[in-house]
Design a protein around this motif. Sequence first.
Motif, PDB file in Angstrom:
ATOM      1  N   PHE A 153     101.718 -21.381 -62.955  1.00  0.00           N
ATOM      2  CA  PHE A 153     102.015 -21.154 -64.372  1.00  0.00           C
ATOM      3  C   PHE A 153     103.455 -20.705 -64.503  1.00  0.00           C
ATOM      4  O   PHE A 153     103.798 -19.575 -64.178  1.00  0.00           O
ATOM      5  N   LEU A 156     105.502 -21.706 -69.443  1.00  0.00           N
ATOM      6  CA  LEU A 156     104.617 -22.197 -70.485  1.00  0.00           C
ATOM      7  C   LEU A 156     105.231 -21.758 -71.809  1.00  0.00           C
ATOM      8  O   LEU A 156     105.590 -20.611 -71.969  1.00  0.00           O
ATOM      9  N   ARG A 158     104.158 -21.192 -74.741  1.00  0.00           N
ATOM     10  CA  ARG A 158     103.455 -20.400 -75.751  1.00  0.00           C
ATOM     11  C   ARG A 158     102.316 -19.625 -75.112  1.00  0.00           C
ATOM     12  O   ARG A 158     101.961 -19.862 -73.965  1.00  0.00           O
ATOM     13  N   VAL A 160      98.474 -18.706 -74.637  1.00  0.00           N
ATOM     14  CA  VAL A 160      97.220 -19.459 -74.712  1.00  0.00           C
ATOM     15  C   VAL A 160      96.065 -18.506 -74.445  1.00  0.00           C
ATOM     16  O   VAL A 160      95.992 -17.871 -73.394  1.00  0.00           O
ATOM     17  N   LEU A 162      92.285 -17.460 -73.625  1.00  0.00           N
ATOM     18  CA  LEU A 162      91.198 -18.006 -72.813  1.00  0.00           C
ATOM     19  C   LEU A 162      89.961 -17.129 -72.972  1.00  0.00           C
ATOM     20  O   LEU A 162      90.042 -16.011 -73.450  1.00  0.00           O
ATOM     21  N   PHE A 181      87.532 -20.555 -66.981  1.00  0.00           N
ATOM     22  CA  PHE A 181      87.905 -20.139 -68.332  1.00  0.00           C
ATOM     23  C   PHE A 181      87.756 -21.300 -69.307  1.00  0.00           C
ATOM     24  O   PHE A 181      88.036 -22.451 -68.963  1.00  0.00           O
TER      25      PHE A 181
ATOM     26  N   LEU B  12      96.397 -14.026 -66.587  1.00  0.00           N
ATOM     27  CA  LEU B  12      96.089 -15.007 -65.546  1.00  0.00           C
ATOM     28  C   LEU B  12      97.361 -15.652 -65.009  1.00  0.00           C
ATOM     29  O   LEU B  12      97.432 -16.027 -63.846  1.00  0.00           O
ATOM     30  N   ASP B  13      98.388 -15.769 -65.852  1.00  0.00           N
ATOM     31  CA  ASP B  13      99.638 -16.370 -65.378  1.00  0.00           C
ATOM     32  C   ASP B  13     100.605 -15.333 -64.798  1.00  0.00           C
ATOM     33  O   ASP B  13     101.787 -15.627 -64.605  1.00  0.00           O
ATOM     34  N   GLY B  30     103.640  -8.721 -78.501  1.00  0.00           N
ATOM     35  CA  GLY B  30     102.371  -9.443 -78.319  1.00  0.00           C
ATOM     36  C   GLY B  30     101.631  -9.035 -77.059  1.00  0.00           C
ATOM     37  O   GLY B  30     100.533  -9.505 -76.784  1.00  0.00           O
ATOM     38  N   ARG B  33      97.880  -7.423 -76.187  1.00  0.00           N
ATOM     39  CA  ARG B  33      96.732  -8.256 -75.829  1.00  0.00           C
ATOM     40  C   ARG B  33      96.185  -7.880 -74.440  1.00  0.00           C
ATOM     41  O   ARG B  33      94.980  -7.921 -74.193  1.00  0.00           O
ATOM     42  N   ILE B 149      93.601  -5.404 -59.428  1.00  0.00           N
ATOM     43  CA  ILE B 149      94.275  -6.174 -60.473  1.00  0.00           C
ATOM     44  C   ILE B 149      93.229  -6.531 -61.523  1.00  0.00           C
ATOM     45  O   ILE B 149      92.218  -7.155 -61.212  1.00  0.00           O
ATOM     46  N   ILE B 151      92.433  -8.825 -64.300  1.00  0.00           N
ATOM     47  CA  ILE B 151      92.912 -10.114 -64.804  1.00  0.00           C
ATOM     48  C   ILE B 151      92.391 -10.338 -66.219  1.00  0.00           C
ATOM     49  O   ILE B 151      91.177 -10.363 -66.449  1.00  0.00           O
ATOM     50  N   PRO B 153      92.011 -12.768 -69.478  1.00  0.00           N
ATOM     51  CA  PRO B 153      91.980 -14.203 -69.731  1.00  0.00           C
ATOM     52  C   PRO B 153      92.931 -14.645 -70.839  1.00  0.00           C
ATOM     53  O   PRO B 153      92.522 -14.938 -71.958  1.00  0.00           O
ATOM     54  N   VAL B 154      94.202 -14.672 -70.508  1.00  0.00           N
ATOM     55  CA  VAL B 154      95.210 -15.157 -71.441  1.00  0.00           C
ATOM     56  C   VAL B 154      96.383 -15.665 -70.604  1.00  0.00           C
ATOM     57  O   VAL B 154      96.630 -15.166 -69.503  1.00  0.00           O
ATOM     58  N   LEU B 155      97.050 -16.685 -71.124  1.00  0.00           N
ATOM     59  CA  LEU B 155      98.311 -17.126 -70.528  1.00  0.00           C
ATOM     60  C   LEU B 155      99.409 -16.641 -71.464  1.00  0.00           C
ATOM     61  O   LEU B 155      99.494 -17.093 -72.604  1.00  0.00           O
ATOM     62  N   LEU B 156     100.220 -15.676 -71.020  1.00  0.00           N
ATOM     63  CA  LEU B 156     101.263 -15.133 -71.899  1.00  0.00           C
ATOM     64  C   LEU B 156     102.490 -16.035 -71.939  1.00  0.00           C
ATOM     65  O   LEU B 156     103.251 -16.004 -72.900  1.00  0.00           O
ATOM     66  N   GLY B 157     102.701 -16.816 -70.897  1.00  0.00           N
ATOM     67  CA  GLY B 157     103.824 -17.758 -70.896  1.00  0.00           C
ATOM     68  C   GLY B 157     105.140 -17.164 -70.449  1.00  0.00           C
ATOM     69  O   GLY B 157     105.980 -17.858 -69.892  1.00  0.00           O
ATOM     70  N   ARG B 161     106.898 -10.295 -64.666  1.00  0.00           N
ATOM     71  CA  ARG B 161     105.918 -10.688 -63.648  1.00  0.00           C
ATOM     72  C   ARG B 161     105.600  -9.538 -62.712  1.00  0.00           C
ATOM     73  O   ARG B 161     106.486  -8.791 -62.323  1.00  0.00           O
ATOM     74  N   THR B 185      88.516  -9.199 -65.745  1.00  0.00           N
ATOM     75  CA  THR B 185      87.868  -9.272 -64.431  1.00  0.00           C
ATOM     76  C   THR B 185      88.641  -8.370 -63.479  1.00  0.00           C
ATOM     77  O   THR B 185      89.861  -8.490 -63.354  1.00  0.00           O
TER      78      THR B 185
END
Lengths: 185, 193
Positions: A153, A156, A158, A160, A162, A181, B12-13, B30, B33, B149, B151, B153-157, B161, B185
């Motif tokens: 990843f 990206l 934006r 997203v 899940l 997911f 997750l990312d 944001g 979250r 950790i 985890i 369930p979101v991809l922040l983009g 890190r 999780t």
Amino acid sequence: MGNVIFGMTMSLDGFINDRNGSVARLYPDLEGLGNTESLQEAMRTTGAVIMGRRSYDMGNGDFTGYEFQNPIFVVTHHVPEKAAKGENENLKFTFVTDGVESAIRQAKAAAAGKNVTVVGGVSIAQQLIEAGLVDELQIDIMPVLLGGGLRLFDQLGRQVELATTKVAQPGAVDGRIELQFRVVK
Amino acid sequence: MGKVVLDITMSLDGFITAPNDDVDNPLGVGGMRLHDWIFGGKSESGTKVTDEWINAIGAAVIGQRTYHIGVNTEDGWDGGGPFGNDVPTFVLTHHVPQENNPVFTFVTDGIESALKQAQAVAGDKNVTLMGAQTAQQYLKAGLVDEMQIHIVPVLLGDGRRLFENLDTQPIELESTRVIESPGVTHLRFRVVK
């Protein structure tokens, strides 16, 4: 209508190969992996596969006995002069040169209600996720920090959202942690 | 002696904040979250996991950034340390700030010194690490025993890190526990040495 599923194994620090491009640490037990319930189910429920050119080239021109015996759509800029070996009445290659959305459209039609499984690579997966075209992520995490390599990843564009749909306990084959997911749309 | 542990929430990312984290947005714009599972009504299993971590803490080691944001954020640490005033907190820094709260000790001579001091006061309890950079430095030095950790369930983009700049040989882990809570999780690992 089937789902579009993207599945990949990454290290805890998010890499799908190491600095030398090797995936060996992430798939220490390929044979064991082939017998997992998850892969067996994926094989049963997949109707078409999408892969990028690099994944296709990793087959070294021979897909005989490939785990997904389905139509395979290869996203590429250049159609190879002759397709890899291993084609049969189920496994047929189609080279898609007009983008990931076209690949999804064609794969969905070919899957005839079953799932479309995206096996990589990373840039195709990112394009599909960004375009909102993936329904489900199946991410296996291997207990290692590779410290470098290709990120799953990256960049990206934006956020997203899940929803976690499955978490497999440790003790599965080769120590991997299976996470699934649903992409919230 | 207790363990050196890292306990942190990650998308997750791989991000522990969204972009543009500062005093006004400690987790980035944001990024709250990430802490929905903590502040949005914690589940029974989520509570158990965090209580277990907090009850085992004898001292904390944090970075200068975490300190700055923690003490300057409204509704942050509320005049105390990250775990109140009972958990001695060692801040890795180059410049010792004006600070009157004795819960903080400022350490200018490196991560090993900070850890030694933290372990001395923690006794049989754990030393917990906070912040991505601090975690990275101790991981690189082979000084982390355990990681949990969370985890989300979101991809922040984008954002900060957790695992970056490690520049080491691969670090082997052993997955020792997986707990699924609503919206998060919890993965626990032992660092193989």
